[in-house]
Design an enzyme around this catalytic site. Structure first.
Site, mmCIF file in Angstrom:
data_model
loop_
_atom_site.group_PDB
_atom_site.id
_atom_site.type_symbol
_atom_site.label_atom_id
_atom_site.label_comp_id
_atom_site.label_asym_id
_atom_site.label_seq_id
_atom_site.Cartn_x
_atom_site.Cartn_y
_atom_site.Cartn_z
ATOM 1 N N GLY A 12 -87.935 -13.618 7.943
ATOM 2 C CA GLY A 12 -87.019 -14.688 7.604
ATOM 3 C C GLY A 12 -86.945 -14.949 6.111
ATOM 4 O O GLY A 12 -85.867 -15.188 5.553
ATOM 5 N N SER A 112 -83.943 -5.294 13.491
ATOM 6 C CA SER A 112 -84.974 -4.320 13.159
ATOM 7 C C SER A 112 -84.933 -4.059 11.656
ATOM 8 O O SER A 112 -83.872 -4.055 11.047
ATOM 9 C CB SER A 112 -84.755 -3.007 13.916
ATOM 10 O OG SER A 112 -85.761 -2.054 13.589
ATOM 11 N N LYS A 166 -82.464 -4.529 21.832
ATOM 12 C CA LYS A 166 -83.633 -4.565 20.950
ATOM 13 C C LYS A 166 -84.916 -4.298 21.735
ATOM 14 O O LYS A 166 -85.848 -3.661 21.216
ATOM 15 C CB LYS A 166 -83.712 -5.928 20.252
ATOM 16 C CG LYS A 166 -84.901 -6.076 19.285
ATOM 17 C CD LYS A 166 -84.914 -5.004 18.217
ATOM 18 C CE LYS A 166 -85.784 -5.348 17.022
ATOM 19 N NZ LYS A 166 -87.139 -5.786 17.310
ATOM 20 N N GLU A 173 -89.743 2.735 20.170
ATOM 21 C CA GLU A 173 -90.624 2.712 18.994
ATOM 22 C C GLU A 173 -92.086 2.901 19.405
ATOM 23 O O GLU A 173 -92.831 3.636 18.738
ATOM 24 C CB GLU A 173 -90.430 1.384 18.267
ATOM 25 C CG GLU A 173 -91.249 1.197 17.010
ATOM 26 C CD GLU A 173 -91.021 -0.191 16.420
ATOM 27 O OE1 GLU A 173 -91.987 -0.973 16.360
ATOM 28 O OE2 GLU A 173 -89.878 -0.491 16.043
#
Length: 297
Positions: A12, A112, A166, A173
């Site tokens: 953020g 991501s 996601k 991943e």
């Protein structure tokens, strides 16, 4: 464009910087006063001009739940909330419904990029109505990587679709990281291979296994060739579990992703009860030797 941003942690904080560098006015809120622009959500709402857009970038679960519940009390008709955290996609519809009761629209955004997003841009997978996504496009355009929009941004579908994409992204991943790690262990185990890091470095260009994750492993091995400063204990943040659970629901085989998730569980065991049981069984049926714990432990 003006934006409220809640959650100024590793991602953020950098997102606020990238957006400001892109010419947007960002009002950030975080419980830590040293990084926050305002002291409360109420002040955040007051600082923004209606209709307001607020991006939530906080940990998934109870923190996201409480944040969106609080926003429903301070936002109003025509406002828009974007959940950019790693929420489970099944939570999006209830959040959208809660906000809709106050006239507030909702977008779920899978993000991501990690700590590299500030310089490289963020891969974005969003769910919501066409109108809501179009309204937020100036923000998405600044956050996404440079190049064609479709190479880094996708409007996946309605509410929930972004976080579902996601989730699958992170499941993949998990499997990729495990495959690269297993390859490193094989290279390190063979005496003929003098420098495993050099092999991974060579793979960063011209090979079919090259990727950003592979490049990051080459970088990590260059900084610490034996990985001596790192424990093998590996957490999982939830998305891998959710991917496997959803694969079961959809009857889709994901053996690689499932194995990589279980490998993380195995990394947390000082001693494996499973392998101790296997050793005991070999001793029982075949008389094979076992290594016993000494009296001192």
């Amino acid at each position: 464009m003006q934006l409220g941003l809640i959650g100024l942690g590793k991602m953020g904080f950098n997102m606020r910087s990238r957006l400001r560098d892109g010419g947007h006015e960002v009002v950030g809120y975080d419980p830590r006063p040293e990084v926050s622009d305002v002291a409360s959500l109420e002040e955040l709402a007051e600082r923004l001009e209606s209709p307001r857009v607020v991006w939530v970038m906080v940990p998934s679960g109870t923190v996201t739940e409480s944040t969106i519940t609080a926003l429903a009390e301070v936002l109003g008709e025509g406002d828009l909330v974007i959940d950019g955290g790693n929420s489970r996609y099944t939570e999006d519809a209830p959040h959208a419904k809660l906000l809709a009761e106050k006239g507030v629209a909702f977008i779920d955004a899978g993000v991501s990029g990690g700590i590299w997003g500030l310089s490289e841009g963020y891969g974005l997978m969003v769910g919501g109505s066409d109108a809501d996504v179009e309204r937020a496009m100036p923000i998405f355009e600044t956050l996404r990587p440079p190049g064609p929009r479709e190479d880094g941004f996708v409007h996946v579908g309605p509410v929930g679709a972004g976080h579902f994409a996601k989730m699958v992204h992170n499941g993949i991943e998990y499997a990729l990281m495990t495959a690269y790690a297993e390859g490193y262990e094989m290279l390190a185990a063979e005496e003929l291979v003098k420098d495993p890091q050099a092999v991974y470095q060579a793979w960063t260009n011209g090979t079919v296994v090259r990727s950003w994750l592979q490049q990051l492993l080459a970088k990590a091995l260059k900084e610490d060739p034996q990985l001596a400063e790192i424990s093998g204990y590996t957490e999982d943040s939830g998305e891998g579990r959710w991917t496997v659970e959803e694969a079961i629901r959809l009857r889709v085989p994901v053996p690689g992703i499932a194995a990589s998730l279980f490998a993380r569980f195995l990394s947390r065991q000082d001693e494996s009860p499973t392998m101790k049981a296997v050793a005991a069984l070999r001793n029982q049926f075949g008389g094979h030797a076992v290594k016993r714990v000494s009296e001192s432990g």
